[in-house]
Structures are given as structure tokens and as C-alpha cells.
Design an enzyme around this catalytic site. Structure first.
Site, PDB file in Angstrom:
ATOM      1  N   GLU A 220       0.757  -1.601  -0.416  1.00 49.40           N
ATOM      2  CA  GLU A 220      -0.133   0.190   0.222  1.00 49.40           C
ATOM      3  C   GLU A 220       0.828   1.153  -0.234  1.00 49.40           C
ATOM      4  OE1 GLU A 220      -3.265   0.303  -0.666  1.00 49.40           O
ATOM      5  OE2 GLU A 220      -3.657  -2.060  -0.398  1.00 49.40           O
ATOM      6  N   CYS A 254      -1.268   8.966   2.279  1.00 52.69           N
ATOM      7  CA  CYS A 254      -1.386   8.801   1.145  1.00 52.69           C
ATOM      8  C   CYS A 254      -1.841   8.725   0.366  1.00 52.69           C
ATOM      9  CB  CYS A 254      -1.140   7.253   1.003  1.00 52.69           C
ATOM     10  SG  CYS A 254      -2.221   6.243   1.817  1.00 52.69           S
TER      11      CYS A 254
END
Length: 466
Positions: A220, A254
Site C-alpha cells: 500500500e 497517502c
């Protein structure tokens, strides 16, 4: 009954740790649906009873406002765990599949079996969420887990290491604290799956280590998540939702909007609205706002300011290294080859570039790595479809930013440079499960034509059956 606190494990003993967890897994203990249910309930109990302790740790590490510390950390994981608790028994059921004629009499199914012992290497920007969130799926799927919190969020790491063994089964779930030496030592071991949240540079190191053992990985990562705003957009709504997402956790997400492509007719108006929105959220001096966080450390503070250096700042730009404060900052028309436009910002800076139309926006997006998130602000549904059909990204949110993470029924993950694999909800369960094919043949019918020697009649029959 709460377990006794675990002893801190030194780097040389990680092989022993893995052996202990593998032994637990091989006993079949974690495969029990009742065990999984009990552990999910214990995780929810941890989050409820230790809510204040977890929030204090996150606030100490990142200066997050209490609302953010709850919603994006404790509350988020609790919602994930509750969703899994409600649905995991259904997810775990074998799925009946069709069986071709030439394999009958027989039946086919897919069973979901746990992978074994999972290593979760967490990131610092959401230290509770990213340490405990992925293990929801791992536990729901029946695995043992090792959690490696980020050393860059020491208060959260310390709190997680203290609390997890008090609530979760220490024979199956363990915490390892430390920095690069400890992570390196962990990567020397042969795990059944490695889950990593962080940046691409470290992801390459993890993939290389995993390759030595043929260990599957979920990565991720992040990247530069673009926003496109066209002239049909509800500009006031767009400004509020983009400003909220960029100010949230001081831009250290993110999936935060990384840069904004705006049709040139509305660029000046949009910049004005965005600046006014930041001010309405945080006041004329954001450093005094109780609703705005801080940068994680001096290294990242200096990195972000370096990206803004010599840029055309049209709003904000204030900073204080002592308190790790950086004001929400708008940069107008940065050079596309500048570090600001080639590196992930991971901070409260919004570069804005004018585009002539949607075609130029699509070309700009496609000229860069595939992002983790893509945001479209438009009231024109044809424009939605044009961008969806002609771009690629981990996820998309239309007329919103970062909301896609909040739906546990949607997968979360990247594509290309922004990551591989996904999780959340049922996707988290599948991430940590092996889809095992099972075929059962009947024995009452066993025609001799199925075996050698084969004749022409057999060949003709096989062609018809297959």
C-alpha cells in the site's frame, strides 16, 4: 481474560518468534470461526476501552486534533472490525462452483483457507489505523500476525505494544517494536504474507527480501493523486472538500490530493475560494487552530519546505520548525518538472495548474505513474466517464476527496507504482486467504474409456465432452 504483557523481543529471536506463531497456526487454533469471532470482539473491546490512550498517543506523535485522532484512527479500525465481525462467517463459507460434464459425477467448490503467519509493517502517518486495520482481515481469515508499528510514531508504537497482548491472543498476535535493524531482521524470516504500508523505495527492499522466500506481498504505497476540476463543478463544494482533505493530518495521507488541474477559465476563482476556505477552517493564523495537526518530524518538515522553495506561493507559506507547523499553502503554476510536481508531497501544499480542457487533463495524468487515488469534480457525467475510461488509478472519488476509504465494501489499494493488492472489508479477508480449489469425484461410475489404451471411439467421445 486479559493476557500478561509480552516481553520485548530482541532481533536475534525473531526466528523463535515465527516458530512459536507457526506452531500455533499448525494446531488449527486460529482456523476456528469461534476463535476469530472472539479475537475480533477483543479488538473492538481494546479500541473502546483504550480509546483515550490511543488518541493521546496519536496526538503526541502527530499533533492531530482529537476528532481526527478518533475518526481516522480508532473509529476507523473499530468500524472495520465491526464490519468483519458481522460478515466474516459468510465470507468464510465454501463457494460452490460448476463442474464440467467430463468430470461428472463430481462436485467443485472453492474454500478459503488462512495463509499462516502474516507480517504487517505499518506506517507512521496513521499509526493506529495502519497497525491494527490490516490485521482485522488477517484475523477474520484465521491467521497469526506480527505487527511492526512505525518507529517514527514512538508513542503510538509503545501504546500498541503495551495494549495488544492485553487483549488479543499472545499465542497468535504479537508486536515487534524497533526501527530499521528490527525490520531488516524480520525480513530475513520466511513469512506467509507481508503487508507493507509506506513508500516505493522501502517497498522495493521488502519485495526483494520477500522474493528470497517466494513470500507474497501486499504493498500500500502512494504517489501523486491528481484532482481535476472542470467549469461545471460546484466550486464552493470542491474548494471545501479539497481543502478538508489537504488539511486533514496536515496533508500526510497517502490519498491526499497532491495537485489540482483546473480548467483555465475558473482557475483564479478556484484559487480564491480555496484560500478563503482554508482560512474559514483554520482562522487567519492556522498555527493557533486546535483543528490542525503538525508534521511528523524535522526531516519531513525540511523536505516539504524544500519543495515549496522558489515557487509562486499565492496563499499561506508560513512555517515554524520548532513546532513542526506548516501552514496550508497554495502554489500557482509550478514547473511540471520541479520536485514539487515529480515527488509525492505528503504535506499541506496544493499545486494548481491550469488546463485548457479535459483532454489536456487526461493526457497530463496519463503521462505520470498510476496514482493511488484520482479525484474528479464535475457535474458533467460524460466527463466522469471519459476520465474513468481513459485513466488508471487505485481508486476514484467523484465530487469528493478521500471518502472512498470509508466504505468497507470497496477495495482499497494501488496499481502500478502506487501499490499492489488491496484490502478493507471482504477484500481484506481475501487478501489473507488462499482460494483453495476442491474437486470431489464420485466412484460409482468409472468408465474404462477414461483410461488407456485409447481407441478412436474414446477420442471422439473426449472431443464431444470437452
Amino acid at each position: 481474560m486479559a493476557a500478561k504483557p509480552q516481553k520485548k523481543i530482541s532481533a536475534p529471536s525473531y526466528g523463535k518468534l515465527l516458530g512459536e506463531l507457526r506452531h500455533t497456526f499448525q494446531t488449527g487454533k486460529t482456523r476456528s470461526l469461534d476463535w476469530r469471532e472472539q479475537q475480533l470482539k477483543q479488538l473492538i473491546r481494546l479500541l473502546e476501552e483504550q480509546e483515550e490512550a490511543l488518541e493521546r498517543a496519536v496526538i503526541e506523535d502527530l499533533g492531530k486534533p482529537q476528532v481526527e485522532a478518533y475518526t481516522s484512527e480508532v473509529g476507523f479500525v473499530k468500524a472495520e472490525a465491526r464490519h468483519a465481525l458481522k460478515h466474516f462467517r459468510k465470507w468464510a463459507r465454501p463457494v460452490k462452483m460448476s463442474t464440467p460434464l467430463f468430470l461428472k459425477p463430481g462436485s467443485s467448490r472453492v474454500e478459503y483457507e488462512p495463509l499462516g503467519v502474516i507480517l504487517n509493517i505499518s506506517a507512521w502517518n496513521y499509526p493506529v489505523h495502519l497497525s491494527l486495520g490490516p490485521i482485522v482481515g488477517a484475523i477474520a481469515a484465521g491467521n497469526c500476525c506480527v505487527i511492526k508499528p512505525s518507529e517514527l510514531a514512538p508513542a503510538a508504537s509503545r501504546t500498541i505494544a503495551e495494549l495488544v497482548p492485553r487483549y488479543l491472543d499472545p499465542q497468535a498476535v504479537r508486536v515487534v517494536e524497533g526501527g530499521i535493524p528490527e525490520t531488516t531482521a524480520l525480513l530475513e524470516e520466511s513469512w506467509d504474507h507481508i503487508f507493507y504500508t509506506g513508500n516505493g523505495s522501502v517497498a522495493r527492499i521488502i519485495m526483494a527480501a520477500a522474493a528470497r522466500h517466494l513470500t507474497p506481498v501486499t504493498l500500500e504505497l502512494g504517489g501523486k493523486s491528481p484532482v481535476f476540476v472542470d467549469k461545471s463543478a460546484a466550486l464552493g463544494v470542491a474548494a471545501r472538500r479539497i481543502a478538508w482533505a489537504k488539511a486533514f493530518n496536515a496533508g500526510q495521507s497517502c490519498v491526499a490530493p497532491d495537485y489540482v488541474l483546473v480548467e483555465h477559465e475558473i482557475k483564479d476563482k478556484f484559487i480564491e475560494l480555496l484560500g478563503k476556505t482554508f482560512q474559514s477552517f483554520l482562522g487567519t493564523d492556522a498555527s493557533k487552530s486546535e483543528d490542525y495537526g503538525r508534521i511528523i518530524n524535522e526531516r519531513h518538515f525540511d523536505r516539504i519546505l524544500g519543495l515549496v522553495d522558489k515557487q509562486n506561493v499565492v496563499y499561506g507559506g508560513g512555517a515554524d520548525r520548532t513546532s513542526l507547523f506548516i501552514e496550508p499553502t497554495i502554489v500557482d503554476e509550478p514547473a511540471v518538472d520541479s520536485p514539487l510536481m515529480t515527488e509525492e508531497i505528503f504535506g499541506p501544499v496544493v499545486p494548481i495548474l491550469a488546463v485548457s480542457d479535459i483532454e489536456e487533463a487526461i493526457e497530463f495524468i496519463n503521462g505520470r505513474d498510476k496514482p493511488l487515488a484520482l479525484y474528479i469534480y464535475s457535474e458533467n457525467k460524460r466527463n466522469h466517464e471519459r476520465i474513468l475510461r481513459r485513466t488508471s488509478s487505485g481508486g476514484v472519488c467523484i465530487n469528493g476527496s478521500m471518502y472512498q476509504l470509508s466504505n468497507p465494501s470497496l477495495p482499497f489499494g494501488g496499481v502500478g507504482a502506487s501499490g499492489m493488492g488491496n484490502y478493507h472489508g471482504e477484500y481484506g479477508f481475501r487478501c489473507f486467504s488462499h482460494e483453495r480449489a476442491v474437486l470431489v469425484r464420485g466412484t460409482r461410475i468409472d468408465p474404462k474409456q477414461a483410461y488407456p489404451p485409447y481407441d478412436d471411439a474414446t477420442r471422439r467421445m473426449m472431443k464431444k465432452l470437452m
